[in-house]
Motif scaffolding. Structure first.
Motif, PDB file in Angstrom:
ATOM      1  N   SER A   1       0.827  -1.211   0.000  1.00 53.18           N
ATOM      2  CA  SER A   1       0.000   0.000   0.000  1.00 53.18           C
ATOM      3  C   SER A   1       0.857   1.256   0.000  1.00 53.18           C
ATOM      4  CB  SER A   1      -0.964  -0.006   1.188  1.00 53.18           C
ATOM      5  OG  SER A   1      -0.277   0.121   2.393  1.00 53.18           O
TER       6      SER A   1
ATOM      7  N   THR B   1     -12.564  -6.790  -2.875  1.00 53.58           N
ATOM      8  CA  THR B   1     -11.693  -5.692  -3.306  1.00 53.58           C
ATOM      9  C   THR B   1     -11.492  -4.650  -2.216  1.00 53.58           C
ATOM     10  OG1 THR B   1     -13.473  -4.368  -4.285  1.00 53.58           O
ATOM     11  CG2 THR B   1     -12.381  -5.964  -5.730  1.00 53.58           C
ATOM     12  N   THR B   2     -12.307  -4.694  -1.162  1.00 47.06           N
ATOM     13  CA  THR B   2     -12.140  -3.723  -0.079  1.00 47.06           C
ATOM     14  C   THR B   2     -11.146  -4.199   0.975  1.00 47.06           C
ATOM     15  OG1 THR B   2     -13.953  -4.601   1.279  1.00 47.06           O
ATOM     16  CG2 THR B   2     -14.518  -2.934  -0.377  1.00 47.06           C
TER      17      THR B   2
ATOM     18  N   ARG C   1      -7.090  -5.131  -2.301  1.00 43.96           N
ATOM     19  CA  ARG C   1      -6.502  -3.880  -2.795  1.00 43.96           C
ATOM     20  C   ARG C   1      -5.103  -4.132  -3.343  1.00 43.96           C
ATOM     21  NH1 ARG C   1      -9.793  -0.395  -4.507  1.00 43.96           N
ATOM     22  NH2 ARG C   1     -11.423   0.079  -3.053  1.00 43.96           N
TER      23      ARG C   1
END
Length: 172
Positions: A10, A79-80, A85
């Motif tokens: 991330s 996808t959350t 992600r």
């Protein structure tokens, strides 16, 4: 290791991900990582496995529409998650080293769509001539491509609308 890898993904994205960075974030030596995961792709595969395990079972509501909607909502909700992600970001990075992982991931997540629609044909809810492979593909990719196209994940109502379009004559 999972938290360190997902945190680094991330922070720097797949292109900027390094084993050294993950090792530093995890507080281990990089040889510890290389012993279990020989590449960045192998490391990512291990990190997303818990999300992929969701696709090993099937919803079976008895309704083609409800099964398809359930699967589409599962895609959206996956996808959350941090793993979802990370996978989405890695897919958009276009790294050639991820080609096999992405193909296998898509095949694994499409499999329950195929099984649900095949069951609907067997139950007589869809005609035998229905192209269930194309419907599965459009349902899956309709959800995956929704956010980049619309700036937000599809709502429950958006997914239900897609199901109505994909299965207009399906029996409940």
């Amino acid at each position: 290791m999972r938290a360190a890898t997902l945190g680094e993904l991330s922070r720097v994205g797949f292109a900027g991900l390094t084993v050294e960075g993950v090792a530093r974030a995890a507080g281990v030596n990089r040889t510890t990582i290389y012993r279990r995961w020989p590449s960045k792709a192998a490391l990512l595969a291990a990190m997303i496995e818990p999300v992929l395990e969701r696709w090993d079972g099937d919803p079976d509501t008895g309704s083609a529409r409800d099964d398809l909607l359930t699967l589409m909502l599962m895609i959206r909700d996956s996808t959350t998650l941090p793993e979802g992600r990370a996978l989405t970001e890695a897919m958009t990075a276009g790294a050639s080293e991820l080609r096999d992982l992405l193909r296998d991931t898509i095949n694994r997540t499409l499999a329950p769509f195929h099984r649900a629609l095949d069951r609907a044909v067997a139950r007589g809810q869809l005609r035998a001539s229905t192209d269930v492979r194309v419907i599965a593909h459009l349902a899956f990719h309709g959800v995956v491509a929704w956010e980049p196209a619309h700036g937000a994940l599809p709502t429950d109502d958006d997914c239900a609308r897609m199901v109505r379009v994909l299965l207009p004559g399906a029996e409940q």
